[in-house]
Design an enzyme around this catalytic site. Structure first.
Site: not given
Length: 486
Positions: A183, A259, A293, A390
């Site tokens: 996906k 992750e 990330c 973040e």
């Protein structure tokens, strides 16, 4: 959009890929993919449904036994041919990526090279899956330890690295003998679709890879994850979503690889080579427009060199050209959408309100497109949101420290633990940082660490499992022990 771009995008399939066939969504509906640099629709593609997801799982299950029994050399050859095709079509892949995601074209080319290497690496690992054989300690039997494919696997990939995150999951799964359902991210599905077209050209059998695009990940993912035939789930994305997926996977006791989010510290000690530290900072922060990330999130700089470090990075940031990723000389493209711009703006505003200074940037740019100026914020104080969350944007935030223990405490003061960066000439200190920093990866005097031959992954709230390296294929293998009498 110019003629070349239009012609290329027209070559990208706009249907689902299930059981070796390009098929329409069962609902017949579509969703739009937009260029974040202009806001223009660049392709309308199939909006997959929950039923389509199960159709894809049916295809993967049907193909699993045949693919698992396919000779390792055959699987290896298909992956190798896929790598060759990626190299042949690297400019097309890079342009599609830039158009749907926004990153500068040169960086897209870099991702094609990096993403392609997972195909080459795991083509080599496919023929090296081993076990062991030996006498048990009692001398009463002989032990055989073998590896088997985990089975049908479901991947949910992110928008920020649309090729590399697909190849990093698909390649080891195929090498191990697993069939997959993918996906892709709603915002950047076109690169993955085009890569799938190359997989077909490489000779991939029907049903081994299935692609379900959708405007809603949850409506497709839920039924697939709940199906007892699924054996593996891999996701790259936010920690919040990862927690939800892990909870859903618990009912089926699925193997999971996650992750998740990062909050990478970038430590610059007083003895660091400042030229190298600044080069590393620019790479660790602004690669991929800061939307990674692994991007350095918190620059923790010794107080004795903080002013000079700030001066140098500010000069470098002032020289960065902002614009559409296809334009010459552009270093900073658009952020992925309005929400990303608002998030960067919010974090910078909060830091300034708490006493930080903005030495360059600090504003969103007028449209069209979703642009935010590359920014340097210095004197960031404890409690600022920019140290906790973040950033996922081109914002470099600097705080200071006085002792090594202070630096370590600041670096580890986060729920995340994906990657850290350390700049120092002291080798003993470097080894101490390896031991003391709570991250799954570390760059010592380097600002970019990702490599297909190395295990990628984090600790704490940054996820579980590893992708890439010798470890990567084992995420798709289960261990079986057999005892034979002497």
């Amino acid at each position: 959009m110019n003629e070349r771009e239009s012609e290329l995008l027209a070559k990208v399939e706009n249907r689902l890929f299930i059981g070796g066939q390009w098929v329409a969504s069962s609902s017949g509906s579509r969703f739009d993919v937009r260029d974040p640099a202009t806001g223009d629709v660049i392709r309308s593609i199939a909006d997959g449904t929950a039923d389509d997801g199960i159709r894809a799982l049916d295809a993967a299950v049907s193909a699993q036994d045949d693919w698992a029994s396919t000779a390792p050399r055959t699987r290896s050859d298909i992956l190798r041919r896929a790598w060759e095709l990626v190299q042949e079509h690297k400019e097309e892949l890079a342009l599609i990526m830039t158009l749907e995601m926004g990153k500068p074209y040169a960086e897209s080319l870099g991702e094609v090279s990096y993403g392609g290497e997972f195909l080459r690496w795991f083509s080599e690992e496919a023929v090296r899956i081993t076990g062991r054989y030996g006498l048990n300690p009692e001398g009463t039997g002989r032990m055989i330890v073998s590896q088997r494919p985990v089975g049908p696997s479901f991947f949910i990939t992110p928008w920020n690295f649309p090729l590399a995150m697909a190849t990093r999951k698909i390649a080891p799964a195929l090498a191990a003998g697993c069939t997959v359902i993918v996906k892709p991210a709603q915002l950047t599905p076109l690169t993955t679709i085009y890569f799938t077209q190359l997989l077909v050209e490489a000779g991939l059998p029907a049903g081994v890879v299935n692609i379900v695009t959708s405007a809603s990940s949850s409506k497709v993912a839920g039924p697939i994850i709940a199906d007892p035939r699924l054996r593996k789930l891999s996701f790259t994305g936010s920690t919040e979503v990862g927690r939800t997926l892990i909870a859903q996977a618990a009912d089926g006791i699925l193997r999971v690889s996650m992750e998740l989010g990062g909050n990478a510290p970038f430590l610059v000690f007083e003895d660091a080579d400042l030229d190298a530290a600044v080069d590393g900072a620019m790479a660790a922060k602004f690669r991929n427009i800061g939307e990674a990330c692994t991007a350095a999130n918190r620059f923790i700089v010794h107080e004795s060199i903080a002013d000079e470090f700030t001066k140098r990075v500010t000069e470098r940031v002032k020289a960065m050209k902002v614009g559409r990723g296809t334009d010459d000389g552009v270093a900073i493209g658009p952020l992925i959408n309005d929400d990303a711009v608002a998030k960067a703006e919010e974090l910078v505003t909060d830091a300034a309100a708490r006493g930080a200074s903005i030495t360059v940037g600090g504003h969103r740019l007028d449209g069209p497109g979703t642009f935010y100026e590359p920014t340097v914020v210095t004197g960031v104080t404890p409690g600022s949101s920019i140290l906790k969350e973040e950033i996922f944007g081109p914002v470099l935030a600097i705080a200071t420290f006085s002792t090594e223990d202070d630096a370590v405490a600041l670096a580890n003061d986060t729920e995340f633990g994906l990657v850290s960066y350390v700049f120092t000439h002291d080798l003993a200190r470097g080894h101490r940082m390896i031991d003391r920093l709570e991250t799954g990866m570390m760059g010592l005097n380097v600002g970019v660490i990702s490599n297909p031959a190395a295990p990628f992954g984090g600790v704490k709230q940054s996820g579980v499992g590893r992708e890439g390296g010798l470890e990567g294929i084992h995420e798709y293998l289960s261990t079986k022990y057999t005892l034979l009498p002497v």
